[in-house]
Scaffold this motif. Structure first.
Motif, PDB file in Angstrom:
ATOM      1  N   LEU A 100       0.842  -1.194   0.000  1.00 34.71           N
ATOM      2  CA  LEU A 100       0.000   0.000   0.000  1.00 34.71           C
ATOM      3  C   LEU A 100       0.874   1.239   0.000  1.00 34.71           C
ATOM      4  N   LYS A 101       0.441   2.234  -0.720  1.00 33.61           N
ATOM      5  CA  LYS A 101       1.159   3.508  -0.765  1.00 33.61           C
ATOM      6  C   LYS A 101       0.394   4.517   0.093  1.00 33.61           C
ATOM      7  N   GLU A 102       1.092   5.519   0.556  1.00 34.38           N
ATOM      8  CA  GLU A 102       0.470   6.551   1.402  1.00 34.38           C
ATOM      9  C   GLU A 102      -0.723   7.205   0.713  1.00 34.38           C
ATOM     10  N   GLU A 103      -0.656   7.353  -0.603  1.00 33.15           N
ATOM     11  CA  GLU A 103      -1.706   8.085  -1.319  1.00 33.15           C
ATOM     12  C   GLU A 103      -2.906   7.214  -1.717  1.00 33.15           C
ATOM     13  N   GLU A 104      -2.959   5.961  -1.248  1.00 39.32           N
ATOM     14  CA  GLU A 104      -4.093   5.093  -1.571  1.00 39.32           C
ATOM     15  C   GLU A 104      -5.392   5.707  -1.050  1.00 39.32           C
ATOM     16  N   SER A 105      -6.480   5.434  -1.739  1.00 39.67           N
ATOM     17  CA  SER A 105      -7.784   5.962  -1.328  1.00 39.67           C
ATOM     18  C   SER A 105      -8.218   5.316  -0.010  1.00 39.67           C
TER      19      SER A 105
END
Length: 188
Positions: A100-105
């Motif tokens: 998961l990336k920080e900018e995931e919804s």
């Protein structure tokens, strides 16, 4: 062999004895001083080679891969292909997916956390026999001994009252007698 990173010599020899000649080796370590992970490619496809920083962590991880991972379902966790207690090393299969990336919804993060929670439930359900009592006792001792370091790391998030409360509570752990043992996961 194309190499962007070299495996230490004894580790390289062991990995090739298990997987055959390697075509590519890439560093896949986490951003920690004690992380040693490589993605290797050879006739068996992509595999990961991981070296545990301490014997106790090697023991915990190999036990989890042997006892819990088979209960998590195919493709939900890497599979242990080989291990070396002498080298503290494991060879693991690759698993599809991306971190998961920080900018995931928020919706994507909730879905991922729900899936992770289900896997964690399967992990705890699979680990039915109790952990080693000496290791469980060491957790209490290590918690007491490492409290100052943990409080320093969390100092931006704790008030003086919370810090004092934690010190008082942790100081009572050694007087509690044997605590019930339970499983924990490190790099979930």
């Amino acid at each position: 062999m194309t190499e962007s990173t070299r495996l230490p010599s004894p580790l390289h020899a062991w990995v090739e004895s298990a997987l055959g000649p390697l075509d590519d080796v890439r560093d896949s370590s986490h951003d920690r001083d004690d992380s040693q992970v490589w993605r290797v490619t050879g006739p068996a496809g992509n595999r990961y080679v991981k070296v545990a920083p301490k014997p106790i962590l090697y023991t915990r991880e190999t036990r989890a891969y042997r006892e819990a991972v088979p209960h998590l379902g195919y493709g939900n966790a890497p599979v242990l292909r080989d291990s070396s207690a002498q080298l503290l090393a494991l060879i693991l299969t690759a698993v599809d997916g991306e971190p998961l990336k920080e900018e995931e919804s928020p919706a994507r993060r909730r879905t991922a956390h729900r899936q992770a929670g289900q896997l964690l439930r399967h992990f705890h359900d699979a680990m039915t026999c109790p952990p080693d009592k000496p290791e469980a006792a060491a957790v209490v001792e290590n918690t007491v001994a490492g409290l100052d370091k943990l409080l320093a790391e969390a100092s931006d998030h704790l008030s003086a009252m919370e810090t004092d409360l934690l010190r008082r509570l942790v100081s009572t752990l050694l007087d509690c007698g044997p605590l019930p043992a339970g499983w924990r996961h490190g790099d979930f």
